[in-house]
Every structure is written in structure tokens, then in C-alpha cells.
Design a protein around this motif. Structure first.
Motif, PDB file in Angstrom:
ATOM      1  N   THR A  92       0.801  -1.227   0.000  1.00 34.95           N
ATOM      2  CA  THR A  92       0.000   0.000   0.000  1.00 34.95           C
ATOM      3  C   THR A  92       0.831   1.272   0.000  1.00 34.95           C
ATOM      4  N   GLY A  93       2.094   1.171   0.475  1.00 34.37           N
ATOM      5  CA  GLY A  93       2.875   2.382   0.700  1.00 34.37           C
ATOM      6  C   GLY A  93       2.660   2.882   2.115  1.00 34.37           C
ATOM      7  N   GLY A  94       3.215   4.027   2.434  1.00 27.41           N
ATOM      8  CA  GLY A  94       3.069   4.569   3.784  1.00 27.41           C
ATOM      9  C   GLY A  94       3.686   5.939   3.915  1.00 27.41           C
ATOM     10  N   GLN A  95       3.683   6.425   5.141  1.00 24.41           N
ATOM     11  CA  GLN A  95       4.232   7.747   5.423  1.00 24.41           C
ATOM     12  C   GLN A  95       5.759   7.676   5.479  1.00 24.41           C
ATOM     13  N   THR A  96       6.409   8.655   4.848  1.00 23.19           N
ATOM     14  CA  THR A  96       7.871   8.707   4.791  1.00 23.19           C
ATOM     15  C   THR A  96       8.351  10.093   5.180  1.00 23.19           C
ATOM     16  N   LEU A  97       9.407  10.143   5.984  1.00 24.27           N
ATOM     17  CA  LEU A  97      10.012  11.423   6.345  1.00 24.27           C
ATOM     18  C   LEU A  97      10.882  11.925   5.201  1.00 24.27           C
ATOM     19  N   PHE A 157       3.208  11.023   2.064  1.00 28.82           N
ATOM     20  CA  PHE A 157       2.754   9.694   1.696  1.00 28.82           C
ATOM     21  C   PHE A 157       3.524   9.183   0.488  1.00 28.82           C
ATOM     22  N   ARG A 158       4.043   7.976   0.593  1.00 30.18           N
ATOM     23  CA  ARG A 158       4.748   7.338  -0.521  1.00 30.18           C
ATOM     24  C   ARG A 158       3.844   6.216  -1.053  1.00 30.18           C
ATOM     25  N   PRO A 159       3.287   6.373  -2.264  1.00 29.01           N
ATOM     26  CA  PRO A 159       2.386   5.339  -2.797  1.00 29.01           C
ATOM     27  C   PRO A 159       3.122   4.028  -3.028  1.00 29.01           C
ATOM     28  N   GLY A 160       2.444   2.925  -2.724  1.00 28.99           N
ATOM     29  CA  GLY A 160       3.001   1.606  -2.981  1.00 28.99           C
ATOM     30  C   GLY A 160       2.593   1.104  -4.346  1.00 28.99           C
ATOM     31  N   PRO A 161       3.007  -0.100  -4.715  1.00 31.89           N
ATOM     32  CA  PRO A 161       2.693  -0.637  -6.052  1.00 31.89           C
ATOM     33  C   PRO A 161       1.207  -0.922  -6.280  1.00 31.89           C
ATOM     34  N   ILE A 162       0.389  -0.863  -5.229  1.00 27.78           N
ATOM     35  CA  ILE A 162      -1.045  -1.056  -5.413  1.00 27.78           C
ATOM     36  C   ILE A 162      -1.655   0.066  -6.248  1.00 27.78           C
ATOM     37  N   PHE A 163      -0.956   1.204  -6.336  1.00 23.14           N
ATOM     38  CA  PHE A 163      -1.470   2.360  -7.081  1.00 23.14           C
ATOM     39  C   PHE A 163      -1.123   2.191  -8.561  1.00 23.14           C
ATOM     40  N   ASN A 197      -0.572 -16.697  -2.412  1.00 24.86           N
ATOM     41  CA  ASN A 197      -0.689 -17.544  -1.222  1.00 24.86           C
ATOM     42  C   ASN A 197       0.640 -17.741  -0.499  1.00 24.86           C
ATOM     43  N   ARG A 198       1.706 -17.115  -0.978  1.00 22.84           N
ATOM     44  CA  ARG A 198       2.969 -17.141  -0.228  1.00 22.84           C
ATOM     45  C   ARG A 198       3.065 -15.978   0.768  1.00 22.84           C
ATOM     46  N   GLY A 199       2.155 -15.023   0.661  1.00 22.09           N
ATOM     47  CA  GLY A 199       2.113 -13.938   1.631  1.00 22.09           C
ATOM     48  C   GLY A 199       1.372 -14.366   2.880  1.00 22.09           C
ATOM     49  N   THR A 200       1.728 -13.790   4.016  1.00 20.68           N
ATOM     50  CA  THR A 200       1.055 -14.113   5.271  1.00 20.68           C
ATOM     51  C   THR A 200      -0.365 -13.546   5.267  1.00 20.68           C
ATOM     52  N   PRO A 201      -1.255 -14.056   6.117  1.00 21.84           N
ATOM     53  CA  PRO A 201      -2.613 -13.505   6.177  1.00 21.84           C
ATOM     54  C   PRO A 201      -2.638 -11.999   6.422  1.00 21.84           C
ATOM     55  N   LYS A 202      -1.725 -11.497   7.238  1.00 25.42           N
ATOM     56  CA  LYS A 202      -1.663 -10.053   7.499  1.00 25.42           C
ATOM     57  C   LYS A 202      -1.388  -9.290   6.211  1.00 25.42           C
ATOM     58  N   THR A 203      -0.473  -9.804   5.398  1.00 26.34           N
ATOM     59  CA  THR A 203      -0.132  -9.138   4.144  1.00 26.34           C
ATOM     60  C   THR A 203      -1.249  -9.291   3.124  1.00 26.34           C
ATOM     61  N   GLN A 204      -1.843 -10.476   3.048  1.00 29.17           N
ATOM     62  CA  GLN A 204      -2.961 -10.670   2.130  1.00 29.17           C
ATOM     63  C   GLN A 204      -4.107  -9.712   2.424  1.00 29.17           C
ATOM     64  N   SER A 205      -4.310  -9.427   3.700  1.00 31.42           N
ATOM     65  CA  SER A 205      -5.424  -8.549   4.083  1.00 31.42           C
ATOM     66  C   SER A 205      -5.246  -7.126   3.584  1.00 31.42           C
ATOM     67  N   ALA A 206      -4.015  -6.753   3.215  1.00 28.53           N
ATOM     68  CA  ALA A 206      -3.776  -5.404   2.696  1.00 28.53           C
ATOM     69  C   ALA A 206      -4.494  -5.180   1.371  1.00 28.53           C
ATOM     70  N   LEU A 207      -4.919  -6.263   0.710  1.00 25.89           N
ATOM     71  CA  LEU A 207      -5.602  -6.141  -0.575  1.00 25.89           C
ATOM     72  C   LEU A 207      -7.121  -6.065  -0.450  1.00 25.89           C
TER      73      LEU A 207
END
Length: 326
Positions: free
Chosen positions: A85-90, A102-108, A118-128
Motif C-alpha cells: 500500500t505504501g506509507g508515510q515517509t520522512l 505519503f509514498r504510494p506503494g505498487p497497489i497504485f 498464497n505465499r504472503g502471510t494472512p496479514k499481508t494478504q489482508s492489505a488487498l
């Protein structure tokens, strides 16, 4: 131009698009057509197949032929939600001040390939999840819309289960289609060997752009659905539930949970797209039948007994389809 003429014109344009992709993508004609149907319906796609069958290539070709921005995310166990998703960057400005941006992630992007999801953890999968359902990402209290059109196309390997995390039901339900990639026939395998080993892969000619695809999606929404056919689609969804009185015996015996109401929406959206590709102004039984398997195969959750007796989800969906007369 009448609506029928417009539909016919778009159907011919989509045929050219399909033909252009097949100049590079050898074989798998049904897969190419199903993928295009899913994009016209505005849905996310889950593509399952063993390594080397061209899953990633197909996604890249779709983005090229449609002139859409494409980003690939390689899912691994150490991938974090912020990597998507990206996130906040100083950042330090020229005058020396430090600010949070805000630094956009590849989802943009327009098409996001979630490779080996399915190699990503459930926490990471939930980002989608939010992105797939609402085409937006909420970070630090701010909701940021994603570029339009927007699709998540995920791949997974069905035979290598070590170190993987099965997708939860809530995420599976957000995929319009699940497409299974079959191994090529001997003729297709021969063409692959001959045509892909004699020089660089040729570039595709762009047939559509994002704005054109959005117009086609809006036209698909206008395809007529007769009340009786909508009711048959609803009956098909109910037939996947084991507690429905007239569901097939196979469903009652081997299914734990049937398809959700989202499946009803998916059947009509995908059916309209299939009708548009065929140049028809109305939904038909043939269109519903064509999209039933990719819409329902990942929404039917089986009991342990199904695995023990080697009953595949496709067999259960076929039983439901036959029970409603499609």
C-alpha cells in the motif's frame, strides 16, 4: 448509432483485442477469453496453474494491449502490508525542514499482479481486501482512491503447498473469477517451442486504453437481463447451498458452505460481459452457463469427505448448473 450497432462495434473491437493478445500468447484460447470477460465485468481475477504456463505473461500482455499501468508484487512470507500500500515517509525539503509525506506503494496502478499470492502471510494478504472491494486504500486515517480502471490479478501454484497460506473465504469471494490454467496440448506445446525460441517476443499493438475500457464496462452494464433469467441465476446460487431443499445430492453431501450473494452479482456482471463480447444486447442461458464455473468454483467450500473421495469443486458446480437447467 443504435444500441445494437454500438454493441456490435464493441464486440468487433474486443475480437481484435483478443486476436492481438493471441499473436504472442500461444494456445489457452478459453483462458484469454475468460480473462477479457472478467476485465470487462470490472472484476478481480485469480489464476491458478503450475509454473511455466504463462500466467504472468498473460497479465502483462493484457496491460500492454489496454495501455494500462502495470505493477507486479512478488508475494513472499516476509512481504509487509506497507510494501503493497505504501506509507508515510520522512522527507527533507531544500530549506532543511522535515515533513511527513505519503509514498504510494505498487497497489497504485491499473493492473496489479499479486504473484504467488498464497505465499504472503494472512496479514499481508489482508492489505488487498479494501482495494479489491472498494478500489481505495485507507492509511493514517485518509482514504485514497486507486487509479481507474483497477484490477487485482493474482496467481497461485496448486501443487506446491509448503510455506503457503491459503486465501481466506472473505478474500476468495472478492475475486470475480477463478481461472484454472490447463497444461497445453501437443499442438500448442509444439507452437510454444517453435514460436518462442526464434528471437525476441514481438510487441503488441494497443487496441484500447483505460478510457475505452471504462466505456465498454458501462455499455456492458446496459445489457438486458430478463427477470426469469435473473431468477435462474439466483436459483443457481442457492443450489450450491447444502441446506437448500432441492439442491443436488452431491452438494448436500460434500459442500460445507455455498456461494454468497456476491456470487449472484458476479454471475450477472460476468454474464453481461460475455453477452457483449458475443455481440448480443441481452443475457442468455448460454452466457450464464459460460461464466458459472469461473464464478462459482472458488465460492463452494467443501467438506473433508470431498477431498477423501476426490470430488473437485468443478464437479459440484456442474451438478448445481444441471439442477437449474442451464
Amino acid at each position: 448509432m443504435t444500441a445494437e450497432q454500438q454493441i456490435q462495434q464493441v464486440s468487433e473491437q474486443l475480437t481484435r483485442l483478443e486476436r492481438e493478445i493471441r499473436k504472442v500468447y500461444v494456445g489457452q484460447d478459453a483462458l484469454v477469453r475468460s480473462a477479457l470477460t472478467g476485465l470487462i465485468a470490472g472484476g478481480n481475477l485469480l489464476i491458478e496453474g503450475t509454473p511455466g504456463l504463462g500466467k504472468t505473461l498473460l497479465v502483462r500482455l493484457l496491460s500492454q494491449a489496454l495501455q494500462l499501468q502495470f505493477n507486479r508484487i512478488q508475494f513472499t512470507p516476509d512481504l509487509m502490508p506497507a510494501d503493497i500500500t505504501g506509507g508515510q515517509t520522512l522527507l527533507r525539503s531544500p530549506d532543511g525542514a522535515v515533513e511527513l509525506r505519503f509514498r504510494p506503494g505498487p497497489i497504485f496502478a491499473n493492473i496489479v499482479l499479486a504473484d504467488e499470492i498464497n505465499r504472503g502471510t494472512p496479514k499481508t494478504q489482508s492489505a488487498l481486501l479494501e482495494a479489491m472491494a472498494e478500489a481505495a486504500v485507507t492509511l493514517a486515517g485518509n482514504r485514497r482512491p486507486l487509479p481507474q480502471p483497477f484490477f487485482v490479478i493474482a496467481t497461485q501454484n496448486p501443487i506446491e503447498m509448503e510455506g503457503t497460506y491459503p486465501l481466506p473465504e472473505a478474500q476468495l469471494d472478492r475475486f470475480l473469477f477463478k481461472l484454472n490454467v490447463a497444461f497445453p496440448s501437443i499442438d500448442e506445446l509444439t507452437r510454444i517451442g517453435v514460436e518462442t525460441t526464434r528471437g525476441p517476443t514481438r510487441d503488441l499493438s494497443a487496441v484500447l486504453d483505460g478510457a475505452g475500457l471504462r466505456n465498454i464496462q458501462r455499455l456492458a452494464e446496459k445489457i438486458i437481463v430478463e427477470p426469469g433469467l435473473a431468477r435462474r441465476a439466483a436459483a443457481l446460487v442457492l443450489a450450491t447451498h447444502p441446506d437448500t431443499a432441492d439442491s443436488p445430492r452431491l452438494i448436500q453431501r460434500f459442500v460445507r458452505f455455498g456461494a454468497s450473494p456476491r456470487a449472484m452479482q458476479a454471475l450477472l456482471r460476468a454474464g453481461r460481459a460475455a453477452a457483449l463480447m458475443a455481440g448480443r444486447p441481452h443475457l442468455s442461458d448460454k452466457d450464464l452457463r459460460a461464466v458459472a464455473l469461473p464464478v462459482l468454483r472458488h465460492r463452494v467450500f467443501t467438506r473433508f469427505e470431498a477431498e477423501m473421495e476426490d470430488i473437485a469443486p468443478d464437479e459440484l458446480v456442474e451438478a448445481a448448473v444441471q439442477s437449474v437447467g442451464l
